[in-house]
Write a protein that holds these residues in place. Structure first.
Motif: not given
Length: 498
Positions: A3, A9, A13, A16, A178, A204, A207-208, A210
């Motif tokens: 991250w 995010c 996300t 998550q 985030c 994080t 997490a991916t 966006s």
């Protein structure tokens, strides 16, 4: 992928991250409260009169923990009009009371705080405020003190940037865990103030992102001494019908100023043959079968109009094999023609389109208000439905390809809200493409240069009034050259060559 502080995010996300934090025992609420308290100690040293407004959810729990940590040194008033819900928020309240704190459920009108800490609603607000909550927020608006928002100003939608009329404006927002895109687009810039990210430990990792906030990166434009005009490409611009020739001239000037080796203008105004201020522009008539060379970057739309001739020129432009930028009336023509839309989708190399919200609405068959209610959804729809790289202009301009991953520009201001600025941006994108930048990089860096021109103007003139599009060109040129000089200096210090 790790991250990054510029990553954005979405709601899924964030959930998550929170679920991972809970399962891993990271105690994210404790971390958030401690980070908020540390930030307040650094920026507002004790003694100081603080009013914490704590909501019933996690945002309120963060506020309660921060308030407890500051109790020994600050004069704390804590207003929580609704009891907390959830185990963590209830535990935060119990710990605050055990430490000697007190809670007021009625609005503390007589407390006269030096600073308001807004922890009523965070990123979880996903419904319109009712009349009772709107009245509560309006009471906070009447306080004559700065406001620090926790995560998101109460009343602002974290993901779209749309603000309720009662939203509490903040001078500073502490983004927790985030960045949320709503702080940087639509109404977000008006309500969020300066945004600081308070990252929390390890949450994080899985997490991916966006989306991503734009950052300057123009190193690819560094030039060798052994260069010539052919090294930096040719831009062809089609537009400028009678009465709107200024648009195509602005685009052409921007393309030259931002580094294109040559710029050709094909004008629909037969009387336009020379720009006396920029005679370097090669101007000819759009009549006849003249086409851009295959390796030219083609920009069509500035001052194009919507005549039959304009539609024929656009049809030819959609068959151009090279880089294609589409703006202004060219977008309106596409919006009204399923045939042109199909040609746009079938291009082997996706075009770059640069609509403002009203043009985007026409392309999507929506209202402008609908586009503005969720700008991220709109730019994703444009990119996916039309098979393009879409640049949705406006407060917090967005760049998105068909994969849905977007970039968001957090720079710029209302100084850019005047005629001709879109023409300048189109010319700038074309110039960076001509110099070999990839499509996404050219679009994003041109957007950022243009936005920063507005910020430079604001800093120099003390207000947003009076920035002409032609002046934006020079501000962008100066900024680009400063960035290139800094990059060259850094490369020299590293002992590298380009």
């Amino acid at each position: 992928m790790a991250w990054h502080e510029h990553d954005l995010c979405d709601a899924a996300t964030l959930r998550q991250m929170e679920q991972y934090g809970a399962s891993a025992g990271l105690q994210l609420m404790q971390q958030a409260g401690a980070a908020i308290a540390a930030w307040l100690r650094q920026h507002y040293p004790a003694p100081c009169r603080l009013l914490f407004a704590a909501g019933p959810g996690n945002n309120g729990g963060d506020a309660l923990i921060a308030a407890r940590l500051l109790l020994p040194d600050y004069k704390i008033t804590l207003w929580q009009p609704v009891p907390p819900r959830g185990d963590e928020a209830c535990a935060a309240l119990a710990a605050y009371l055990a430490a000697g704190g007190s809670v007021q459920t009625g609005f503390p009108a007589a407390c006269q705080p030096q600073l308001l800490i807004d922890g009523l609603f965070g990123a979880g607000l996903d419904r319109p405020l009712d009349a009772v909550w709107r009245a509560r927020l309006q009471q906070l608006q009447q306080l004559h003190c700065p406001c620090i928002a926790l995560d998101v100003p109460s009343g602002l939608h974290a993901w779209t940037g749309c603000a309720d009329s009662a939203t509490v404006p903040a001078q500073h927002t502490l983004a927790l865990l985030c960045h949320k895109p709503g702080l940087f687009t639509a109404d977000g810039r008006d309500y969020g103030g300066t945004v600081s990210l308070l990252p929390l430990h390890d949450a994080t990792v899985h997490a991916t992102a966006s989306g991503r906030l734009l950052a300057a990166n123009v190193g690819a434009l560094q030039r060798r001494h052994n260069s010539n005009k052919g090294s930096f490409g040719t831009v062809s611009i089609v537009g400028g019908c009678p009465g709107m020739s200024g648009a195509v001239l602005l685009a052409g000037r921007a393309a030259l100023a931002l580094g294109a080796g040559k710029v050709r203008i094909r004008s629909l105004d037969r009387q336009l043959s020379l720009d006396p201020l920029w005679p370097e522009l090669m101007i000819s008539s759009a009549d006849g079968a003249a086409q851009a060379a295959p390796d030219d970057v083609l920009l069509i739309g500035p001052g194009l109009g919507q005549s039959q001739q304009a539609a024929m020129l656009l049809q030819g432009a959609l068959g151009h094999p090279g880089a294609l930028v589409i703006d202004a009336d060219a977008l309106n023509l596409i919006a009204g023609s399923s045939q042109l839309q199909q040609m746009l989708r079938q291009r082997p190399r996706p075009a770059i389109i640069t609509p403002h919200p009203a043009e985007a609405a026409r392309l999507l068959g929506q209202t402008t208000a609908t586009v503005q209610q969720d700008r991220i959804a709109a730019v994703r729809s444009l990119a996916r439905q039309l098979g393009v790289l879409a640049v949705l202009k406006g407060a917090g301009s967005l760049i998105c390809a068909a994969d849905g991953v977007y970039q968001l520009c957090a720079a710029g201001n209302a100084a850019l809200a005047n005629a001709g600025q879109g023409d300048v941006l189109g010319g700038a994108i074309a110039a960076l493409l001509a110099q070999g930048m990839a499509d996404g990089d050219a679009a994003s860096q041109a957007v950022l240069l243009h936005a920063r021109a507005g910020d430079h103007y604001l800093a120099e003139h003390g207000g947003p009034i009076g920035l002409r599009a032609s002046d934006s060109i020079m501000l962008m040129q100066q900024d680009l050259n400063r960035q290139l000089a800094a990059a060259a200096s850094h490369t020299s210090r590293q002992g590298l060559s380009f």
